[in-house]
Design a protein around this motif. Structure first.
Motif, mmCIF file in Angstrom:
data_model
loop_
_atom_site.group_PDB
_atom_site.id
_atom_site.type_symbol
_atom_site.label_atom_id
_atom_site.label_comp_id
_atom_site.label_asym_id
_atom_site.label_seq_id
_atom_site.Cartn_x
_atom_site.Cartn_y
_atom_site.Cartn_z
ATOM 1 N N UNK A 143 0.820 -1.211 0.000
ATOM 2 C CA UNK A 143 0.000 0.000 0.000
ATOM 3 C C UNK A 143 0.861 1.271 0.000
ATOM 4 N N UNK A 144 1.925 1.268 0.837
ATOM 5 C CA UNK A 144 2.766 2.469 0.948
ATOM 6 C C UNK A 144 3.442 2.774 -0.381
ATOM 7 N N UNK A 145 3.909 1.721 -1.064
ATOM 8 C CA UNK A 145 4.526 1.915 -2.377
ATOM 9 C C UNK A 145 3.490 2.437 -3.375
ATOM 10 N N UNK A 146 2.267 1.935 -3.266
ATOM 11 C CA UNK A 146 1.197 2.330 -4.194
ATOM 12 C C UNK A 146 0.785 3.784 -3.998
ATOM 13 N N UNK A 147 0.498 4.189 -2.735
ATOM 14 C CA UNK A 147 0.008 5.556 -2.557
ATOM 15 C C UNK A 147 1.108 6.589 -2.756
ATOM 16 N N UNK A 148 2.364 6.207 -2.490
ATOM 17 C CA UNK A 148 3.474 7.123 -2.772
ATOM 18 C C UNK A 148 3.573 7.384 -4.271
ATOM 19 N N UNK A 149 3.444 6.303 -5.058
ATOM 20 C CA UNK A 149 3.507 6.430 -6.523
ATOM 21 C C UNK A 149 2.332 7.259 -7.039
ATOM 22 N N UNK A 150 1.137 6.992 -6.491
ATOM 23 C CA UNK A 150 -0.044 7.765 -6.905
ATOM 24 C C UNK A 150 0.147 9.242 -6.565
ATOM 25 N N UNK A 151 0.726 9.535 -5.388
ATOM 26 C CA UNK A 151 0.900 10.927 -4.946
ATOM 27 C C UNK A 151 1.721 11.730 -5.944
ATOM 28 N N UNK A 152 2.859 11.165 -6.409
ATOM 29 C CA UNK A 152 3.698 11.973 -7.312
ATOM 30 C C UNK A 152 3.235 11.900 -8.769
ATOM 31 N N UNK A 153 2.660 10.735 -9.188
ATOM 32 C CA UNK A 153 2.167 10.663 -10.572
ATOM 33 C C UNK A 153 0.920 11.532 -10.768
ATOM 34 N N UNK A 154 0.039 11.582 -9.755
ATOM 35 C CA UNK A 154 -1.143 12.454 -9.838
ATOM 36 C C UNK A 154 -0.725 13.929 -9.826
ATOM 37 N N UNK A 155 0.356 14.226 -9.104
ATOM 38 C CA UNK A 155 0.887 15.595 -9.093
ATOM 39 C C UNK A 155 1.424 15.971 -10.472
ATOM 40 N N UNK A 156 2.136 15.026 -11.107
ATOM 41 C CA UNK A 156 2.646 15.265 -12.471
ATOM 42 C C UNK A 156 1.476 15.474 -13.428
ATOM 43 N N UNK A 157 0.427 14.640 -13.291
ATOM 44 C CA UNK A 157 -0.768 14.751 -14.137
ATOM 45 C C UNK A 157 -1.451 16.102 -13.949
ATOM 46 N N UNK A 158 -1.477 16.590 -12.726
ATOM 47 C CA UNK A 158 -2.117 17.887 -12.442
ATOM 48 C C UNK A 158 -1.327 19.025 -13.088
ATOM 49 N N UNK A 159 -0.001 18.891 -13.103
ATOM 50 C CA UNK A 159 0.853 19.919 -13.712
ATOM 51 C C UNK A 159 1.128 21.066 -12.759
ATOM 52 N N UNK A 160 2.185 21.800 -13.067
ATOM 53 C CA UNK A 160 2.586 22.928 -12.225
ATOM 54 C C UNK A 160 1.471 23.978 -12.223
ATOM 55 N N UNK A 161 1.093 24.437 -11.022
ATOM 56 C CA UNK A 161 0.012 25.415 -10.882
ATOM 57 C C UNK A 161 0.420 26.779 -11.443
ATOM 58 N N UNK A 162 -0.559 27.496 -11.999
ATOM 59 C CA UNK A 162 -0.266 28.787 -12.641
ATOM 60 C C UNK A 162 0.335 29.800 -11.672
ATOM 61 N N UNK A 241 5.149 20.992 -8.089
ATOM 62 C CA UNK A 241 3.806 21.230 -8.646
ATOM 63 C C UNK A 241 3.030 22.276 -7.837
ATOM 64 N N UNK A 242 3.037 22.165 -6.505
ATOM 65 C CA UNK A 242 2.193 23.020 -5.662
ATOM 66 C C UNK A 242 2.940 24.204 -5.031
#
Length: 398
Positions: A143-162, A241-242
């Motif tokens: 689980x820890x490996x999964x949510x860590x990966x989701x955290x940074x990949x979802x951040x990449x998907x969101x993209x750098x904020x304006x 990103x944020x």
């Protein structure tokens, strides 16, 4: 090894800044890997004897009584502190899951989600030992490996904020300094495996031909590779990103894709269920040993029932009273994790092996001790200020 502390690393980066943040992340990784190696080596340094508990190693290094007084309070603070933080983390992640899946549903208090999360531990706490929770522990690791990966990949998907800004979160010089101190504690909290490493090594069979330190060290290397894969992308990508608008839990900052963020938060819940039990087991062991040996209670199910349910209820109540994820991480990271993770193994190494003055080992240990003591002093000060500021605007049990 990979705990919920990874979720606060982007926030820590926002309080440290790019340069100091990257240096501190790498330095912590190197120092804690070195001190973990020392503990693995010291487990069987006396032929025919194994130090299966942290305090047993402390007693060998500092003497029967002094060793107990140095190690046991630190260990207890770490393990109880982790229990409280994991209650907060589990409750907040359950709430985020609920709010993500049902955005139009009536608002439910965080207090109730902490109670829901805590209720499962009233049952899981009756598992007899660390071996019996190996399945729960494996699930937690995945689980820890999964949510860590989701955290940074979802951040990449969101993209750098304006409107992203990499300036410090605080606007005043005082706020920047205290924020920096608190962030050091956040980073220290992320490296938490030392407190149960001897208990884990004790479960590995050992013979003079095949000592336990060999498979244990291989396990540590794998764990630290996984730690690097999880920690560095989450910390650096989340901050990139944020910027300084990132929340103290990166998953709270993310909201899309909704199904993925809901899944990540549920992964966190499953992970901290397992992690809570791993760090609660040594506390149960200590409590029941004192009750039986010192207070002469009869070892039975009734004793385990009252002692373990009381402990779970205490950590749940503390979490409901002070659900400040970032502040608690910084406080416990500096106050308790710095000694047991950064410099206590080095002090033991110097006391037992007595390396030659000004040798490489002597220098390495003293550098770790000095940095660890500085961390232990400044991090709780910054975190305590953060908790006080959070408490000013917080309504209890809301």
């Amino acid at each position: 090894m990979v705990g919920a502390g990874v979720l606060s690393l982007p926030y820590a980066m926002a309080e440290l800044g790019w340069g100091p943040g990257v240096v501190i992340l790498i330095l912590s990784w190197v120092i804690t890997l070195y001190t973990l190696w020392q503990m693995v080596e010291m487990h069987e340094m006396v032929p025919g004897k194994r130090f299966d508990r942290y305090h047993e190693l402390g007693q060998h290094a500092f003497g029967e009584k002094l060793g107990l007084w140095i190690v046991v309070p630190q260990q207890l603070i770490v393990e109880v502190g982790l229990g409280i933080v994991y209650m907060v983390t589990g409750g907040k992640s359950l709430k985020k899951f609920h709010d993500t899946v049902s955005p139009n549903a009536p608002n439910i208090r965080l207090t109730y989600f902490i109670m829901i999360f805590g209720s499962c531990h009233f049952i899981l706490s009756f598992l007899p030992n660390l071996n019996s929770i190996s399945g729960v522990s494996l699930a937690a690791a995945v689980m820890s490996l999964s949510y860590s990966t989701i955290a940074w990949t979802a951040s990449v998907h969101k993209g750098v904020q304006n409107d992203v800004s990499y300036a410090y979160i605080a606007s005043t010089s005082t706020g920047k300094v205290f924020g920096f101190f608190s962030a050091l504690g956040d980073v220290a909290f992320a490296y938490a495996g030392h407190n149960v490493v001897l208990e884990i090594q004790a479960t590995i069979p050992s013979t003079p031909e095949k000592p336990s330190k060999k498979p244990m060290w291989r396990g540590v290397i794998v764990a630290y590779i996984v730690v690097a894969i999880c920690y560095f992308p989450v910390a650096l990508v989340g901050y990139y990103v944020f910027g300084n608008s990132v929340k103290d839990n990166i998953l709270i900052s993310l909201d899309k894709p909704r199904w993925l963020i809901a899944m990540a938060n549920m992964f966190v819940v499953i992970h901290v269920i397992g992690s809570y039990q791993i760090y609660a087991m040594p506390v149960f062991d200590m409590m029941e040993t004192v009750l039986v040996k010192k207070l002469h209670f009869t070892p039975c199910f009734r004793l385990r029932f009252f002692s373990r349910t009381t402990y779970v209820a205490f950590t749940m109540f503390a979490a409901m009273s002070f659900p400040f994820f970032g502040g608690l991480l910084g406080f416990f990271g500096g106050f308790a994790f710095a000694p047991t993770t950064y410099f206590l193994p080095c002090v033991m190494w110097l006391a037992i092996y007595k390396p030659r003055k000004f040798s490489l080992s002597w220098f390495a240990n003293w550098i770790c001790i000095i940095l660890g003591i500085m961390l232990m002093v400044v991090a709780p000060i910054g975190a305590l200020r953060q908790i006080i500021l959070d408490a000013k605007t917080y309504q209890f049990y809301s």
